[in-house]
Scaffold this active site. Sequence first.
Site, PDB file in Angstrom:
ATOM      1  N   ASP A  35       0.823  -1.209   0.000  1.00 28.83           N
ATOM      2  CA  ASP A  35       0.000   0.000   0.000  1.00 28.83           C
ATOM      3  C   ASP A  35       0.859   1.262   0.000  1.00 28.83           C
ATOM      4  O   ASP A  35       0.529   2.249  -0.651  1.00 28.83           O
ATOM      5  CB  ASP A  35      -0.900   0.024   1.246  1.00 28.83           C
ATOM      6  CG  ASP A  35      -1.985  -1.038   1.154  1.00 28.83           C
ATOM      7  OD1 ASP A  35      -2.044  -1.716   0.106  1.00 28.83           O
ATOM      8  OD2 ASP A  35      -2.746  -1.186   2.122  1.00 28.83           O
ATOM      9  N   ALA A  36       1.960   1.216   0.755  1.00 24.91           N
ATOM     10  CA  ALA A  36       2.779   2.422   0.890  1.00 24.91           C
ATOM     11  C   ALA A  36       3.346   2.842  -0.463  1.00 24.91           C
ATOM     12  O   ALA A  36       3.450   4.032  -0.764  1.00 24.91           O
ATOM     13  CB  ALA A  36       3.919   2.172   1.871  1.00 24.91           C
ATOM     14  N   TYR A  38       1.944   2.155  -3.368  1.00 20.91           N
ATOM     15  CA  TYR A  38       0.800   2.641  -4.146  1.00 20.91           C
ATOM     16  C   TYR A  38       0.503   4.098  -3.752  1.00 20.91           C
ATOM     17  O   TYR A  38       0.350   4.969  -4.602  1.00 20.91           O
ATOM     18  CB  TYR A  38      -0.412   1.745  -3.884  1.00 20.91           C
ATOM     19  CG  TYR A  38      -1.669   2.216  -4.581  1.00 20.91           C
ATOM     20  CD1 TYR A  38      -1.938   1.826  -5.885  1.00 20.91           C
ATOM     21  CD2 TYR A  38      -2.568   3.070  -3.938  1.00 20.91           C
ATOM     22  CE1 TYR A  38      -3.084   2.269  -6.540  1.00 20.91           C
ATOM     23  CE2 TYR A  38      -3.705   3.521  -4.581  1.00 20.91           C
ATOM     24  CZ  TYR A  38      -3.964   3.116  -5.879  1.00 20.91           C
ATOM     25  OH  TYR A  38      -5.089   3.569  -6.516  1.00 20.91           O
ATOM     26  N   LYS A 118      -7.180   2.148  13.099  1.00 23.69           N
ATOM     27  CA  LYS A 118      -7.515   2.085  11.673  1.00 23.69           C
ATOM     28  C   LYS A 118      -7.358   0.626  11.234  1.00 23.69           C
ATOM     29  O   LYS A 118      -6.236   0.116  11.065  1.00 23.69           O
ATOM     30  CB  LYS A 118      -6.596   3.009  10.868  1.00 23.69           C
ATOM     31  CG  LYS A 118      -7.020   3.125   9.417  1.00 23.69           C
ATOM     32  CD  LYS A 118      -6.233   4.241   8.732  1.00 23.69           C
ATOM     33  CE  LYS A 118      -6.680   4.461   7.305  1.00 23.69           C
ATOM     34  NZ  LYS A 118      -6.650   3.275   6.475  1.00 23.69           N
TER      35      LYS A 118
HETATM   36  S1  IVH Z   1     -13.783   6.460   9.075  1.00 21.69           S
HETATM   37  C1  IVH Z   1     -15.422   9.532   6.249  1.00 21.69           C
HETATM   38  N1  IVH Z   1     -12.749   4.861  10.858  1.00 21.69           N
HETATM   39  O1  IVH Z   1      -9.796   3.556   6.340  1.00 21.69           O
HETATM   40  C2  IVH Z   1     -14.702   8.632   7.185  1.00 21.69           C
HETATM   41  N2  IVH Z   1     -12.259   4.473   8.559  1.00 21.69           N
HETATM   42  O2  IVH Z   1      -8.368   5.397   4.576  1.00 21.69           O
HETATM   43  C3  IVH Z   1     -14.766   7.255   6.743  1.00 21.69           C
HETATM   44  N3  IVH Z   1     -10.858   2.514   8.184  1.00 21.69           N
HETATM   45  O3  IVH Z   1     -12.244   3.785   3.855  1.00 21.69           O
HETATM   46  C4  IVH Z   1     -13.814   6.355   7.348  1.00 21.69           C
HETATM   47  N4  IVH Z   1     -10.664   1.915  10.275  1.00 21.69           N
HETATM   48  O4  IVH Z   1     -11.960   1.538   5.083  1.00 21.69           O
HETATM   49  C5  IVH Z   1     -12.855   5.167   9.550  1.00 21.69           C
HETATM   50  N5  IVH Z   1     -11.925   3.480  12.538  1.00 21.69           N
HETATM   51  C6  IVH Z   1     -12.037   3.787  11.241  1.00 21.69           C
HETATM   52  C7  IVH Z   1     -11.407   3.026  10.247  1.00 21.69           C
HETATM   53  C8  IVH Z   1     -11.534   3.403   8.914  1.00 21.69           C
HETATM   54  C9  IVH Z   1     -10.348   1.622   9.025  1.00 21.69           C
HETATM   55  C10 IVH Z   1     -10.649   2.508   6.722  1.00 21.69           C
HETATM   56  C11 IVH Z   1     -11.905   2.658   5.925  1.00 21.69           C
HETATM   57  C12 IVH Z   1     -11.684   3.889   5.107  1.00 21.69           C
HETATM   58  C13 IVH Z   1     -10.186   3.966   5.066  1.00 21.69           C
HETATM   59  C14 IVH Z   1      -9.732   5.371   4.783  1.00 21.69           C
END
Ligand code: IVH
Length: 722
Positions: A35-36, A38, A118
């Site tokens: 990913d990094a 990309y 995350k």
């Molecule tokens: S919030 C508008 N919270 O990270 C906010 N996303 O890089 C929407 N993800 O598409 C995302 N853990 O697939 C949110 N605790 C978390 C998350 C999270 C993983 C993912 C998600 C998002 C991506 C964004």
Amino acid sequence: MTWRPDAAQRAEELRAQIAYNDRLYHELDTPEIPDADYDALVRELREIEERHPELVTADSPTQRVGGAPSVLFAPVRHLVPMMSLDNAMDLDELQAWAGRIGRIDPQALEADFVCELKIDGLAMSLTYEAGRFTRAATRGDGVTGEDVTANVATIGVVPHRLSWPEDRGPAPSVLEARGEVYMSVSAFEELNRRQLEAGQKTFANPRNSAAGSLRQKDAAVTASRELAFWTYQVGALEGGPELARHSEALELLRRCGFPVNPEITVLHGIDEVFAFCSDWQRRRHDLDYEIDGVVVKVDDLALQRRLGATSHAPRWAVAFKFPPEERTTKLEDIMVSIGRTGRATPFAVLEPVFVGGSTVGLATLHNEDQVRLKNVRPGDTVVVRKAGDVIPEVVGPVLSERPKRAPPWKFPSVCPSCGEPLVRLPGESDTFCTNLNCPAQRVQRIVHFASRGAMDVEGLGEKRVVQLVEAGLLSDPADVYSLQRHELQALERMAEISADNLLRAVEGSKQRPLSRVLVALGIRHLGPTGTRALARAFPSIDELLEAPVEALAAVEGIGPVIADSVAEFLASPANREVIEKLRRAGLTLREPGGSARRRAGARGTGARGAGAGGAGAGAAGARDAAPPGAGDGGAGEPAQTLAGKSVVVTGTLDGYTREEAEEAILARGGRSPGSVSAKTFALVLGTEPGAAKVRKAEELGIPVVDGTRLDDLLETGEVPRG
Ligand code: IVH
């Protein structure tokens, strides 16, 4: 101007590369690059487009959120678009984000932040109508996703009906819960094991296996995979209560029956947020699921609305990304190093790359078969992984970038140090240089002799030993005690002070107890616990030299294999000569506090059990065929006590760095992954262990071994009792 064609050309190149990788990632679930890497492509394209806005095209990947929805599943238009997140790579970028939102709305300067892990999985939208689960959709391009309802319905933790809490008023007519579908690390390892057994393709990481498991036409296949889900966001909400805070929304989701991650914390101020991020960066491998950062969200929903969003991401949230643990780099060459036992180990010479928190330039490739299995060739672009404290690893090549006419790598037929033939015996995975006079082996034996767990001579590391061997001042470990001040001072890069320091360290090492001398000599199969047991039973070198093999074997903790190996070693004239030199140099060769705790009956018979002539009984193998000498024939070439076993280490261990412990496990044929699973043989517990690993081990009934007993575990391959 001359820059324009270059920039335009580069932007085109980047778009083509991004499109190619998008397809692999989103449609085929088989990404080639981390990913990094990309993200770096997208970043570069975005920078070019910022400098040259005329180069932005409508279909540029910078203008959309995710991959195109695939044709396998019916398209679903999201009720509310599913946006992406902006990233912060360090404290500065986190502070810059806080500064930006503070300028838009000064109340943001005083805001509470919800900090969430995350989760590295797939974003998912779950719609509930009149309390019933009606639809699951992937993010797709953010506007339109794929309908994966049947597949998601098989995930055990996804509620089919909401358990709406009555005290929150009437239930909403529509509630959309967003979150991440993921696969735990243990479920991923188990799945790969099953796939291997069934001759099916294995997955590169838990994220891919979650994606691959979800993207199945037959939902029964999804059902057979252990998928899980964390909810982290309310999307559409119709006819429900007014919510004031994101933390309140999460609590409501939890009460409705959704899994909400227990580590979510509300914090005040960026310093607290950063501390949370740093803490989880350090502890990320203590979890049984993969995370790649922390998502920081403004808690106050009214403030969120005022802050709004850019074209692709909300301003009220930011993703603090951990440093990547996988990167690609160039494999410049594959070389072979010769260890003190003569083992020839191939290793990757990499264009240095910053990964997993440090710069990696070299990585072991273990043996000939591993090079073939990994299918890497000099000139390849390879994926390098360094997760936490684990030793860096070459994962595999990016085949689409393999240069034409890159020939497969061949294991050298002769030792790169002495030019003698290298030997690999049938049925063995290792290749050896069997020439005991090989300069590389000589150097490594002396380096081992002086190393921390052995004689601990400070200042006598590999570089210095090479210099001293090349200058003809050292040829066996005992020569360390004949070094003269004037000889040292005559060497390059050797100041008067460092010569004196070295001699002082050498002198000090003469006081080391017999057990450490035995470690330093590197006797095959004999680990640190065994040396201590032997030295306690035979507290002087003379008692040990006189002991027949039966007496050695009678010592508690010394089995017949170790006893034979010790006897063979001590019988060798070359080794005896080294021991005599050590004695003449003034080493005590005694074990303070040693007592004759050996069992009676086996002393004084005189005969050595094995190797009276020095070559060892049945000297057929490459290791046995090596001439005897200090550290001869696989000395310290540890027995494969942990073959096929997976030993997880957590916390700080006494006497071992994490890397040393893991190397010791690998050297005995074991594996040392970063997380506990049903397949884990034992969990070794240091101080300040990871709570999640301990919990998991307890849940699964995995034996937990106190860190102070690691030596026993290494030596016997069994979980120490008592
Ligand atoms: S919030 C508008 N919270 O990270 C906010 N996303 O890089 C929407 N993800 O598409 C995302 N853990 O697939 C949110 N605790 C978390 C998350 C999270 C993983 C993912 C998600 C998002 C991506 C964004």
